[in-house]
Design a protein around this motif. Structure first.
Motif, PDB file in Angstrom:
ATOM      1  N   ARG A  77      60.501 -32.286  84.261  1.00 17.36           N
ATOM      2  CA  ARG A  77      59.557 -32.181  83.132  1.00 17.36           C
ATOM      3  C   ARG A  77      58.798 -30.859  83.110  1.00 17.36           C
ATOM      4  O   ARG A  77      58.117 -30.557  82.135  1.00 17.36           O
ATOM      5  CB  ARG A  77      58.529 -33.323  83.213  1.00 17.36           C
ATOM      6  N   MET A  78      58.850 -30.073  84.187  1.00 14.63           N
ATOM      7  CA  MET A  78      58.004 -28.874  84.244  1.00 14.63           C
ATOM      8  C   MET A  78      58.280 -27.875  83.115  1.00 14.63           C
ATOM      9  O   MET A  78      57.333 -27.361  82.511  1.00 14.63           O
ATOM     10  CB  MET A  78      58.101 -28.212  85.628  1.00 14.63           C
ATOM     11  N   PRO A  79      59.551 -27.569  82.804  1.00 16.56           N
ATOM     12  CA  PRO A  79      59.769 -26.658  81.671  1.00 16.56           C
ATOM     13  C   PRO A  79      59.171 -27.201  80.365  1.00 16.56           C
ATOM     14  O   PRO A  79      58.666 -26.423  79.541  1.00 16.56           O
ATOM     15  CB  PRO A  79      61.305 -26.557  81.580  1.00 16.56           C
ATOM     16  N   GLY A  80      59.189 -28.511  80.183  1.00 12.41           N
ATOM     17  CA  GLY A  80      58.603 -29.111  78.967  1.00 12.41           C
ATOM     18  C   GLY A  80      57.087 -28.936  78.932  1.00 12.41           C
ATOM     19  O   GLY A  80      56.504 -28.652  77.875  1.00 12.41           O
ATOM     20  N   TYR A  81      56.434 -29.136  80.101  1.00  7.03           N
ATOM     21  CA  TYR A  81      54.981 -28.899  80.160  1.00  7.03           C
ATOM     22  C   TYR A  81      54.673 -27.455  79.776  1.00  7.03           C
ATOM     23  O   TYR A  81      53.764 -27.162  79.000  1.00  7.03           O
ATOM     24  CB  TYR A  81      54.454 -29.157  81.576  1.00  7.03           C
ATOM     25  N   VAL A  82      55.453 -26.529  80.374  1.00  8.46           N
ATOM     26  CA  VAL A  82      55.174 -25.101  80.168  1.00  8.46           C
ATOM     27  C   VAL A  82      55.431 -24.708  78.715  1.00  8.46           C
ATOM     28  O   VAL A  82      54.612 -24.017  78.084  1.00  8.46           O
ATOM     29  CB  VAL A  82      56.011 -24.252  81.156  1.00  8.46           C
ATOM     30  N   ALA A  83      56.555 -25.175  78.156  1.00  8.31           N
ATOM     31  CA  ALA A  83      56.859 -24.847  76.751  1.00  8.31           C
ATOM     32  C   ALA A  83      55.749 -25.371  75.848  1.00  8.31           C
ATOM     33  O   ALA A  83      55.342 -24.705  74.881  1.00  8.31           O
ATOM     34  CB  ALA A  83      58.205 -25.451  76.358  1.00  8.31           C
ATOM     35  N   THR A  84      55.233 -26.545  76.168  1.00  8.32           N
ATOM     36  CA  THR A  84      54.183 -27.140  75.337  1.00  8.32           C
ATOM     37  C   THR A  84      52.886 -26.342  75.449  1.00  8.32           C
ATOM     38  O   THR A  84      52.234 -26.050  74.437  1.00  8.32           O
ATOM     39  CB  THR A  84      53.931 -28.604  75.761  1.00  8.32           C
ATOM     40  N   ALA A 137      56.838 -27.572  71.570  1.00  9.23           N
ATOM     41  CA  ALA A 137      55.963 -28.673  71.992  1.00  9.23           C
ATOM     42  C   ALA A 137      56.782 -29.917  72.310  1.00  9.23           C
ATOM     43  O   ALA A 137      57.696 -30.283  71.568  1.00  9.23           O
ATOM     44  CB  ALA A 137      54.948 -28.981  70.906  1.00  9.23           C
ATOM     45  N   GLN A 138      56.451 -30.584  73.399  1.00  4.07           N
ATOM     46  CA  GLN A 138      57.192 -31.794  73.801  1.00  4.07           C
ATOM     47  C   GLN A 138      56.290 -32.945  74.215  1.00  4.07           C
ATOM     48  O   GLN A 138      56.771 -34.033  74.500  1.00  4.07           O
ATOM     49  CB  GLN A 138      58.126 -31.454  74.980  1.00  4.07           C
ATOM     50  N   THR A 139      54.982 -32.717  74.317  1.00  2.00           N
ATOM     51  CA  THR A 139      54.099 -33.786  74.796  1.00  2.00           C
ATOM     52  C   THR A 139      53.474 -34.506  73.592  1.00  2.00           C
ATOM     53  O   THR A 139      52.712 -33.899  72.839  1.00  2.00           O
ATOM     54  CB  THR A 139      52.958 -33.213  75.667  1.00  2.00           C
ATOM     55  N   PRO A 140      53.803 -35.796  73.392  1.00  2.84           N
ATOM     56  CA  PRO A 140      53.211 -36.494  72.246  1.00  2.84           C
ATOM     57  C   PRO A 140      51.690 -36.590  72.377  1.00  2.84           C
ATOM     58  O   PRO A 140      51.178 -36.936  73.442  1.00  2.84           O
ATOM     59  CB  PRO A 140      53.851 -37.882  72.285  1.00  2.84           C
ATOM     60  N   CYS A 141      50.981 -36.273  71.309  1.00  2.00           N
ATOM     61  CA  CYS A 141      49.516 -36.394  71.310  1.00  2.00           C
ATOM     62  C   CYS A 141      49.170 -37.696  70.607  1.00  2.00           C
ATOM     63  O   CYS A 141      49.219 -37.765  69.374  1.00  2.00           O
ATOM     64  CB  CYS A 141      48.885 -35.207  70.603  1.00  2.00           C
ATOM     65  N   THR A 142      48.848 -38.732  71.373  1.00  2.62           N
ATOM     66  CA  THR A 142      48.639 -40.065  70.788  1.00  2.62           C
ATOM     67  C   THR A 142      47.375 -40.688  71.385  1.00  2.62           C
ATOM     68  O   THR A 142      46.280 -40.216  71.112  1.00  2.62           O
ATOM     69  CB  THR A 142      49.883 -40.944  71.052  1.00  2.62           C
ATOM     70  N   GLY A 143      47.529 -41.739  72.179  1.00  3.45           N
ATOM     71  CA  GLY A 143      46.393 -42.385  72.821  1.00  3.45           C
ATOM     72  C   GLY A 143      46.864 -43.232  73.994  1.00  3.45           C
ATOM     73  O   GLY A 143      48.069 -43.424  74.201  1.00  3.45           O
ATOM     74  N   GLU A 144      45.904 -43.678  74.774  1.00  2.00           N
ATOM     75  CA  GLU A 144      46.215 -44.523  75.934  1.00  2.00           C
ATOM     76  C   GLU A 144      45.119 -45.574  76.076  1.00  2.00           C
ATOM     77  O   GLU A 144      43.933 -45.269  75.921  1.00  2.00           O
ATOM     78  CB  GLU A 144      46.276 -43.677  77.217  1.00  2.00           C
ATOM     79  N   CYS A 145      45.536 -46.788  76.348  1.00  7.08           N
ATOM     80  CA  CYS A 145      44.576 -47.863  76.604  1.00  7.08           C
ATOM     81  C   CYS A 145      44.781 -48.374  78.039  1.00  7.08           C
ATOM     82  O   CYS A 145      45.903 -48.701  78.423  1.00  7.08           O
ATOM     83  CB  CYS A 145      44.805 -49.001  75.612  1.00  7.08           C
ATOM     84  N   GLY A 169      60.542 -19.265  88.123  1.00  2.00           N
ATOM     85  CA  GLY A 169      60.546 -18.583  86.830  1.00  2.00           C
ATOM     86  C   GLY A 169      59.390 -19.020  85.948  1.00  2.00           C
ATOM     87  O   GLY A 169      58.897 -18.264  85.114  1.00  2.00           O
ATOM     88  N   LEU A 170      58.929 -20.235  86.126  1.00  2.00           N
ATOM     89  CA  LEU A 170      57.833 -20.731  85.283  1.00  2.00           C
ATOM     90  C   LEU A 170      56.493 -20.118  85.689  1.00  2.00           C
ATOM     91  O   LEU A 170      55.554 -20.087  84.900  1.00  2.00           O
ATOM     92  CB  LEU A 170      57.750 -22.261  85.367  1.00  2.00           C
ATOM     93  N   VAL A 171      56.386 -19.657  86.943  1.00  3.71           N
ATOM     94  CA  VAL A 171      55.141 -18.988  87.357  1.00  3.71           C
ATOM     95  C   VAL A 171      55.163 -17.560  86.831  1.00  3.71           C
ATOM     96  O   VAL A 171      54.173 -17.046  86.311  1.00  3.71           O
ATOM     97  CB  VAL A 171      55.004 -18.921  88.904  1.00  3.71           C
ATOM     98  N   ALA A 172      56.348 -16.938  86.944  1.00  2.00           N
ATOM     99  CA  ALA A 172      56.422 -15.501  86.688  1.00  2.00           C
ATOM    100  C   ALA A 172      56.435 -15.156  85.204  1.00  2.00           C
ATOM    101  O   ALA A 172      55.802 -14.186  84.796  1.00  2.00           O
ATOM    102  CB  ALA A 172      57.673 -14.953  87.358  1.00  2.00           C
ATOM    103  N   ASN A 173      57.170 -15.924  84.382  1.00  2.00           N
ATOM    104  CA  ASN A 173      57.397 -15.490  82.991  1.00  2.00           C
ATOM    105  C   ASN A 173      56.275 -15.872  82.028  1.00  2.00           C
ATOM    106  O   ASN A 173      55.800 -16.953  82.052  1.00  2.00           O
ATOM    107  CB  ASN A 173      58.716 -16.082  82.477  1.00  2.00           C
TER     108      ASN A 173
END
Ligand code: NDP
Ligand code: PYC
Length: 344
Positions: free
Chosen positions: A58-65, A269-277, A340-344
């Protein structure tokens, strides 16, 4: 299940070293130190536990988001007192886990003082496994239930298009001897992350997992990802649970339904912005004369005596124990990708 991102030799990494590496990636991509630490522990914890659909893959998805500007990695959650047994949290377009962390001390105090506490988080991004949101409460003696709605990729029975998210539901409760029972499951037969892994590794999906763009049943993960959709587990029964989760995680919290998520203005963007209960219950308020944890233990014993050897959570706990002893196995390819995610 395959190991996402596998390739090359596997290096055993100390868990804390892995957390530190992921935290550096989050920091380098614009989160605050507090958010970096929470997300790094969460993601490294999923990899450690063999919960691969929400681990390092999931790390590339976090970074892209983060780079897309869709999520605020420095958001300051605002905790609002909603009554004796109720907290509202505005995650302020940040991640759900820091919002839950901000509410946790007050939520536990309310649950112990009144018997229960509802934590209703809105404007929150959840891109992770849900068990980390319930396990610590059960370890502290509370029963915890968490629900999150994701993005619309699940078709309701009879419908022509997806409305529901893959909406995970997690439950944890104390057992005797300081142990816990915990389950964490998507409402779709497969989590979306597992479909992505199957597509990458060219595995067929199980029967009944999804449909293609024309609505025909398919076992091809690419067909599901390219305009197709997922199906709820158990037909209309899973769909009803999906509906409950939309209502609890979005209508109750003030967050968005899965079908309302629109990230089209934020490519990457890949992280849905919704809610949590999250619902906490103090089991000491219940009516069990033997004590709640002892009664839970009796159920586990009855299940084992009847032939169920594996309880939900057992596989993860075994993987955790091994990884903490021997290190978390990370492939050379994944390590290079993380670098690569730290450097770029
Ligand atoms: P699984 O189907 O892999 O597992 C669901 C639960 O069943 C787990 O608690 C698992 O325990 C247990 N289990 C699995 N097999 C058995 C068995 N044979 N006997 C007894 N118990 C068993 O999970 P999903 O694929 O549905 O979900 C994977 C992850 O994806 C979850 O962590 C979920 O939170 C996450 N997710 C997150 C979303 C989000 O929006 N953030 C959306 C959708 C999913 P064990 O863990 O020990 O294997
Ligand atoms: O695996 O379905 C999933 C998922 C959605 C959002 C985060 N994970």
């Amino acid at each position: 299940r395959g190991k996402a991102g596998e390739g090359g030799a596997m290096t055993p990494m100390d868990f804390d070293a892995l957390v530190a590496l992921l935290a550096r990636i989050f920091l380098a991509n614009g989160t605050s130190p507090g958010v970096a630490d929470i997300l790094a522990r969460n993601c490294a914890g999923a990899e450690r536990d063999g919960a691969m659909s929400h681990g390092l893959f999931r790390m590339p998805g976090y970074v892209a988001t983060l780079r897309s500007g869709w999520v605020d990695g420095r958001a300051q959650p605002v905790v609002e007192d909603g009554g004796a047994s109720f907290l509202r949290v505005d995650a302020a377009n940040g991640f759900a886990q820091p919002a839950l962390a901000a509410a946790t001390p007050m939520a536990m105090a309310k649950a112990r003082a009144t018997g229960a506490c509802v934590v209703a988080i809105r404007r929150s991004h959840h891109f992770a496994a849900l068990w980390p949101d319930v396990e610590p409460f059960a370890e502290a003696g509370l029963v915890a239930i968490a629900m999150v709605d994701s993005m619309a990729v699940v078709v309701p029975p009879g419908a022509k298009k997806p409305v529901y998210g893959t909406n995970p539901l997690a439950f944890a409760a104390p057992r005797a001897g300081g142990k816990i029972v915990v389950f964490d499951q998507a409402v779709s037969l497969l989590a979306h992350g597992d479909v992505q892994i199957a597509a990458r590794e060219r595995h067929a999906l199980p029967e009944g997992a999804g449909v293609d763009a024309a609505g025909r049943p398919t076992r091809d993960p690419r067909a599901v990802l390219d305009g197709g959709a997922l199906l709820p587990f158990g037909g209309h029964k899973g769909a009803a649970i999906a509906m409950m989760i939309e209502i609890m995680a979005a209508a109750l919290t003030g967050g968005l339904y899965a079908h309302e998520v629109d990230w089209s203005g934020h490519p990457g963007a890949q992280t849905p912005c919704t809610g949590e209960c999250v619902i906490l219950i103090d089991p000491a308020r219940g009516g069990s004369a033997a004590g709640f944890a002892a009664r839970v233990e009796q159920l586990v014993e009855a299940l084992r005596a009847a032939g169920q050897e594996r309880m939900p959570g057992d596989r993860r706990f075994a993987a955790r124990e091994k990884a903490l002893r021997e290190g978390v196995a990370v492939s050379a390819e994944m390590l290079a990708r993380l670098g690569g995610l730290v450097a770029n």
